[in-house]
Every structure is written in structure tokens, then in C-alpha cells.
Write a protein that holds these residues in place. Structure first.
Motif, PDB file in Angstrom:
ATOM      1  N   ALA A   1      39.336  -5.602  27.871  1.00 60.69           N
ATOM      2  CA  ALA A   1      40.634  -6.619  27.911  1.00 60.69           C
ATOM      3  C   ALA A   1      39.526  -7.300  29.039  1.00 60.69           C
ATOM      4  N   MET A   2      38.954  -7.237  29.628  1.00 61.52           N
ATOM      5  CA  MET A   2      38.069  -8.307  30.648  1.00 61.52           C
ATOM      6  C   MET A   2      36.981  -9.081  29.702  1.00 61.52           C
ATOM      7  N   VAL A   3      36.827  -8.181  28.836  1.00 63.85           N
ATOM      8  CA  VAL A   3      35.367  -9.391  28.006  1.00 63.85           C
ATOM      9  C   VAL A   3      36.240  -9.806  26.705  1.00 63.85           C
ATOM     10  N   ALA A   4      37.456  -9.449  26.314  1.00 55.15           N
ATOM     11  CA  ALA A   4      37.950 -10.188  25.689  1.00 55.15           C
ATOM     12  C   ALA A   4      38.832 -11.435  26.438  1.00 55.15           C
ATOM     13  N   GLU A   5      38.841 -11.733  27.533  1.00 53.18           N
ATOM     14  CA  GLU A   5      39.679 -12.621  28.351  1.00 53.18           C
ATOM     15  C   GLU A   5      38.589 -13.547  29.002  1.00 53.18           C
ATOM     16  N   ARG A   6      37.190 -13.511  28.872  1.00 49.92           N
ATOM     17  CA  ARG A   6      35.718 -13.986  29.667  1.00 49.92           C
ATOM     18  C   ARG A   6      34.638 -14.115  29.405  1.00 49.92           C
ATOM     19  N   GLY A   7      34.473 -13.334  28.197  1.00 51.62           N
ATOM     20  CA  GLY A   7      33.354 -13.264  27.663  1.00 51.62           C
ATOM     21  C   GLY A   7      32.515 -11.781  27.968  1.00 51.62           C
ATOM     22  N   TYR A   8      31.042 -11.653  27.286  1.00 49.14           N
ATOM     23  CA  TYR A   8      30.352 -10.302  28.493  1.00 49.14           C
ATOM     24  C   TYR A   8      29.737 -11.128  29.773  1.00 49.14           C
TER      25      TYR A   8
ATOM     26  N   ARG B   1      41.355  -3.310  37.433  1.00 49.82           N
ATOM     27  CA  ARG B   1      42.353  -3.081  36.565  1.00 49.82           C
ATOM     28  C   ARG B   1      42.370  -1.811  35.503  1.00 49.82           C
ATOM     29  N   SER B   2      41.368  -0.873  35.918  1.00 48.06           N
ATOM     30  CA  SER B   2      41.504   0.180  35.868  1.00 48.06           C
ATOM     31  C   SER B   2      42.613   1.187  36.506  1.00 48.06           C
ATOM     32  N   GLY B   3      42.024   0.537  38.073  1.00 50.62           N
ATOM     33  CA  GLY B   3      43.099   1.725  38.567  1.00 50.62           C
ATOM     34  C   GLY B   3      41.764   2.836  39.205  1.00 50.62           C
TER      35      GLY B   3
END
Lengths: 185, 185
Positions: free
Chosen positions: A16-23, A34-36
Motif C-alpha cells: 500500500a505504501m509503495v502504491a501511494e508513494r513509490g519506492y 500502518r501494520s501495527g
């Protein structure tokens, strides 16, 4: 290794983080939030964000793909082309795949992960060619890797590099070309 | 537009900087230093580094490629595959191509430049297919873009994504597949 459930949560947060912000925008800290899952716990399993993303590409449930079994080589190859097309065009998986593969080009550590992603897929696709040989649909001596590279590469060229939409008959066209050839008869 | 000579110096400096530092490391300031052209002069011609790199990809002498004319479709297509293979494996052009294409994935502005790069190549490759039709080597209705995307995509998949070396017979193998097909006869 983390428990399977927790591992999937970490993978999902990573993708999810890669999809939103790129590598470039991916951080282990962000994945932890995000995952806790505690940051030091994540670092115990994965030494770097490249290692984490590499495992997520191969292991995340959201990137799983089914090996087609349509009863014909043509049908199976068209299904494989459609699967690659979806992977590269349908969000959020497309954002992950395109960002990760683009970044892998400049990162040897991440490249190891994406290479595993492609090797894993090819190993699973081999059965398509084994079944076609048994059915008598496939010429002798054909290398499955060459066929997969031609077909998957064509999707990549058209969608990502040319930035063109895939026409409805794209899968049929490229599979027809590879099955029957373009030479005059 | 800059004079042709000066423009080539700016393009060369741009590509050298991308090859060394990747797209993230490319700056108009750096190009100005390397080329000895004033920064404000460069900005007058190109509003951004993406626009500059886009023009350099299409216009730089070092990325020029010759359209093959071997006398047969098979020979011409193998030459095209070898050309793409060189572009993706031989430094310094390979460092430029791989860095620019990897970065274009995440930059719509740069993507416009790489799309022009591929459109420009395809327009020049069209003559290979026209000659093959006249010689009676090509089936009717074959779309040159599909053929180019299959072949160039296969090189990209094998070299960049799988990270594998190109075997000596790679061009013959993929061109043979596309010309003759993989179906049993």
C-alpha cells in the motif's frame, strides 16, 4: 519468520505504501505504523526495505495469480496476457508493480526481489507448456521462458513505455502472432 | 532552439549525468556546468529536466540507431533485436536508457519524452515491414507495432527484469518464434 497472518499484514502495508508513494517513499517506519507491528520486529525479519518489498512481491496474497487451465494453449496464453495486463493497469496492484519494477532498475538489492518475482511466476507457468505438449499443440524445442518474455514484454512495452491503452483484441493479437507466426505462407 | 552543435553538447552532458547518477541525480545546474552553457540559457529552451531529457533521448547523436536493411525480414528483425540488446546492455547508452525508462515509470512529464522516443523509433522501423511485404515475406494484416513490442519487450524482460545474460542465439530464437510461430504443424 513472522507468523503467516502478521506477515500478510506487513506485506499489505508495504505494498500500500509503495502504491501511494513509490519506492522512494517506502520506509520501514511507515510500514510499522500502518501494520501495527514494531519497527525493530520488522527489521529482525527483513534487513532493509528492499528485502521487505522483494518478499512482499512474491508472497503477498494481493499479488497472487491463478495459472489458467482453459483446455487449449491459445486460451491459456491469452489468459496469461490478460493477467499481466491487469497487473500493469488495474489499481492498486498496478501502482505497486510499476513502482517496484521501475525502482528495481536502479537498485540491485530490490532487483534481487523482482527477479525472484519473475522466476516464481515462470516456475508456476511451466505447467501451461507441459499440458500443451501433451495435447500436441506445441512445437518441439520451444523454450517457455522465451514465449513468456515475448508476451509479457509486449504488454509492458505497450502499456508502460508507450503509454497506450490496450485494445480489446490485444491478447488475441499477440498470442495469435506467437502461435502462428507472421511469415507469409 | 539552440544551435545544433551546442544542442548536442547539452544533450551529451544530460545523458552523461543520467548515466552516472540516475534521473534523480540529474540537475539543470549540473548540465550547465558540464556543457559550459549558462543555466538560464538552458532553461530558456527546456522548462524542466524532464523536458530536456525527453529531447535528449530522441535527439542525441549517441542514441541514434541505424535501420537495418539486410535483404530479409528475418535478418532485419534479428538486427533490430540486437540493437535493443545493445541499448540495454552496453555502457554508457545502457545506463542512460535503463535509468531514463525506469524513472519515466514514476514521472508523467518524463514519460512524455520516453513515449516520443518509442514512437520515433517505430516510425523509422516501419520501412522494415514495408520492404518485407513487397518481398512477400510478411503475412497480410500484421501490425508492426505488435511485432516490435513483442521483440523489444522480450529483450527488456530478459535483461532488465530477469537480470539474465542474453545467450548468443537469443535474437535468432525470439525472431524465429515470431516469424514461424510455436504451434505444432
Amino acid at each position: 519468520m513472522a507468523g503467516a497472518r502478521r506477515q500478510q499484514e506487513i506485506f499489505a502495508a508495504t505494498l500500500a505504501m509503495v502504491a501511494e508513494r513509490g519506492y522512494d517513499g517506502l520506509t520501514v517506519e511507515g510500514v510499522a505504523e500502518r501494520s501495527g507491528v514494531n519497527k525493530t520486529t520488522i527489521y529482525r525479519w527483513w534487513p532493509s526495505k528492499a528485502a521487505l518489498l522483494g518478499d512482499a512481491l512474491v508472497g503477498a496474497e494481493s499479488l497472487e495469480f491463478a495459472i489458467p487451465d482453459t483446455g487449449s494453449l491459445r486460451g491459456d496464453l491469452e489468459a496469461l496476457v490478460l493477467g499481466v495486463s491487469e497487473l500493469l493497469t488495474v489499481s492498486p496492484a498496478a501502482d505497486v508493480a510499476v513502482a517496484a519494477l521501475g525502482a528495481a532498475v536502479g537498485s540491485p538489492e530490490l532487483a534481487a526481489g523482482t527477479q525472484r518475482f519473475f522466476a516464481d511466476r515462470l516456475a508456476r507457468e511451466a505447467v501451461v507448456f507441459e499440458r500443451a505438449l501433451i495435447r500436441g499443440e506445441l512445437a518441439d524445442g520451444v523454450d517457455p521462458m522465451a514465449v513468456v518474455d515475448l508476451l509479457a514484454g509486449a504488454v509492458w512495452m505497450r502499456v508502460v513505455f508507450r503509454g497506450l491503452p490496450l485494445e480489446a483484441d490485444f491478447a488475441a493479437e499477440v498470442v495469435g502472432t506467437v502461435l502462428g507466426g507472421i511469415g507469409s505462407r
